[in-house]
Write a protein that holds these residues in place. Structure first.
Motif, short mmCIF file in Angstrom:
data_model
loop_
_atom_site.label_atom_id
_atom_site.label_comp_id
_atom_site.label_asym_id
_atom_site.label_seq_id
_atom_site.Cartn_x
_atom_site.Cartn_y
_atom_site.Cartn_z
N TYR A 161 37.28 139.37 2.71
CA TYR A 161 36.11 138.56 3.04
C TYR A 161 34.85 139.41 3.16
O TYR A 161 33.90 139.04 3.85
CB TYR A 161 36.35 137.77 4.34
CG TYR A 161 36.78 138.59 5.54
CD1 TYR A 161 35.85 139.19 6.38
CD2 TYR A 161 38.13 138.76 5.84
CE1 TYR A 161 36.24 139.93 7.48
CE2 TYR A 161 38.54 139.49 6.94
CZ TYR A 161 37.59 140.08 7.76
OH TYR A 161 37.99 140.81 8.86
N THR A 164 31.53 137.61 1.99
CA THR A 164 31.06 136.64 2.98
C THR A 164 30.47 137.35 4.19
O THR A 164 29.45 136.94 4.74
CB THR A 164 32.21 135.72 3.42
OG1 THR A 164 32.75 135.07 2.27
CG2 THR A 164 31.74 134.68 4.40
N THR A 168 26.63 136.92 5.60
CA THR A 168 26.44 136.17 6.85
C THR A 168 26.26 137.03 8.09
O THR A 168 25.88 136.50 9.14
CB THR A 168 27.64 135.24 7.09
OG1 THR A 168 28.85 136.03 7.20
CG2 THR A 168 27.81 134.25 5.94
N SER A 209 35.53 131.50 7.07
CA SER A 209 34.70 130.81 6.08
C SER A 209 34.98 131.29 4.67
O SER A 209 34.82 130.53 3.70
CB SER A 209 33.21 130.99 6.41
OG SER A 209 32.86 132.36 6.40
N SER A 210 35.43 132.54 4.53
CA SER A 210 35.73 133.06 3.19
C SER A 210 36.92 132.34 2.56
O SER A 210 37.06 132.33 1.34
CB SER A 210 36.03 134.56 3.26
OG SER A 210 37.22 134.80 3.99
N ILE A 212 37.24 129.38 2.29
CA ILE A 212 36.67 128.28 1.50
C ILE A 212 35.76 128.82 0.41
O ILE A 212 35.96 128.56 -0.78
CB ILE A 212 35.88 127.31 2.41
CG1 ILE A 212 36.80 126.68 3.45
CG2 ILE A 212 35.19 126.24 1.58
CD1 ILE A 212 36.08 125.80 4.45
N PHE A 213 34.79 129.63 0.82
CA PHE A 213 33.74 130.04 -0.12
C PHE A 213 34.17 131.14 -1.07
O PHE A 213 33.53 131.35 -2.10
CB PHE A 213 32.50 130.47 0.66
CG PHE A 213 31.91 129.37 1.50
CD1 PHE A 213 31.34 128.26 0.90
CD2 PHE A 213 31.97 129.42 2.88
CE1 PHE A 213 30.81 127.23 1.66
CE2 PHE A 213 31.44 128.40 3.65
CZ PHE A 213 30.86 127.30 3.04
N GLU A 214 35.23 131.86 -0.74
CA GLU A 214 35.76 132.87 -1.66
C GLU A 214 37.11 132.45 -2.22
O GLU A 214 37.82 133.26 -2.80
CB GLU A 214 35.87 134.23 -0.96
CG GLU A 214 34.52 134.83 -0.59
CD GLU A 214 34.62 136.29 -0.18
OE1 GLU A 214 35.24 137.08 -0.92
OE2 GLU A 214 34.08 136.64 0.88
N SER A 215 37.43 131.18 -2.07
CA SER A 215 38.69 130.66 -2.59
C SER A 215 38.52 130.29 -4.07
O SER A 215 37.64 129.51 -4.43
CB SER A 215 39.12 129.43 -1.79
OG SER A 215 40.17 128.75 -2.43
N TYR A 218 38.93 126.52 -4.58
CA TYR A 218 37.76 125.74 -4.17
C TYR A 218 36.63 125.88 -5.19
O TYR A 218 35.97 124.89 -5.55
CB TYR A 218 37.29 126.19 -2.79
CG TYR A 218 36.09 125.44 -2.27
CD1 TYR A 218 36.20 124.15 -1.79
CD2 TYR A 218 34.83 126.04 -2.28
CE1 TYR A 218 35.09 123.45 -1.31
CE2 TYR A 218 33.71 125.36 -1.80
CZ TYR A 218 33.86 124.07 -1.32
OH TYR A 218 32.76 123.39 -0.87
N ILE A 219 36.42 127.10 -5.67
CA ILE A 219 35.36 127.34 -6.66
C ILE A 219 35.67 126.61 -7.95
O ILE A 219 34.78 126.02 -8.59
CB ILE A 219 35.19 128.85 -6.90
CG1 ILE A 219 34.68 129.53 -5.62
CG2 ILE A 219 34.23 129.11 -8.05
CD1 ILE A 219 34.62 131.03 -5.71
#
Length: 223
Positions: A161, A164, A168, A209-210, A212-215, A218-219
């Motif tokens: 992560y 992220t 952040t 949070s990673s 989701i956003f680094e999945s 999901y991407i």
């Protein structure tokens, strides 16, 4: 400003095109993002060069020259970025490489120390010190992680992560500082405690949070 942040269209455009701090205004709120456009364009230039196609390689050189003409720091920090790229291709199989790595480490450690002193004396700008320290850190990585094959077990999962966390961490630190600024400004122990708490909070937030956003899954759904 009543706690609100206002951005000009030029700032938004610069952020979307990764030209903030290079050809456009910097992002004032999340200051560590100054390095993001540098990194993006280094990746783009390296990608064009690695195609080994003459026209694309020439395009990469032109892009590099154009950005450097706008921001000289782009040229300075390119030594750091591309040195990190180079060490991934340099073999470390002989004693010769070990001596080269040790010599480089000592040289850049001394150079970084000198640059730090010169920067404190206002003889050179901070960018020169940052670039020199970056080269020192590259030599450190090459010596200990590549040549000596040492492994760092502390926070070893942060690589999952790290991006992220990079994006952040500053707003989180800024948030905690804003909450306790009056107490932290004149109390070294309290400010240290707030620093530790905010660091832990940044690590926890980035870790979750990673997912989701680094999945990749999901991407792929968004794409």
């Amino acid at each position: 400003m009543n706690g609100k942040f206002f951005y000009q269209p030029s700032q938004i455009f610069a952020a979307l095109t990764f030209s903030n701090g290079l050809a456009g205004p910097e992002t004032s709120f999340n200051q560590p993002l100054w390095s993001l456009p540098y990194e993006v364009w280094y990746y783009a230039i390296a990608g064009l060069l690695f195609t080994k196609k003459p026209l694309l390689a020439i395009s990469a050189i032109i892009i590099f020259i154009c950005i450097t003409s706008l921001k000289f720091q782009f040229f300075m920090y390119s030594f750091v970025w591309f040195s990190g790229l180079m060490i991934s291709y340099i073999p470390a199989t002989s004693e010769k490489h070990k001596y080269i790595a040790i010599s480089s480490f000592v040289f850049f450690a001394f150079a970084a120390l000198v640059a730090w002193i010169l920067q404190l004396e206002k003889i050179i700008i901070l960018g020169y010190y940052n670039a020199t320290f970056g080269l020192f850190f590259t030599s450190f990585i090459y010596l200990f992680l590549v040549v000596l094959d040492k492994r760092i077990s502390f926070l070893k999962n942060t690589s999952k992560y790290s991006y992220t966390l990079y994006i952040t961490h500053y707003p989180i630190l800024y948030f905690f500082l804003g909450m306790f600024e009056s107490k932290a400004m004149n109390n070294i122990w309290f400010s240290s405690l707030i620093g530790i708490i905010s660091l832990v909070a940044a690590l926890i937030f980035a870790s979750y949070s990673s997912r989701i956003f680094e999945s990749k899954e999901y991407i792929n759904k968004l794409m």
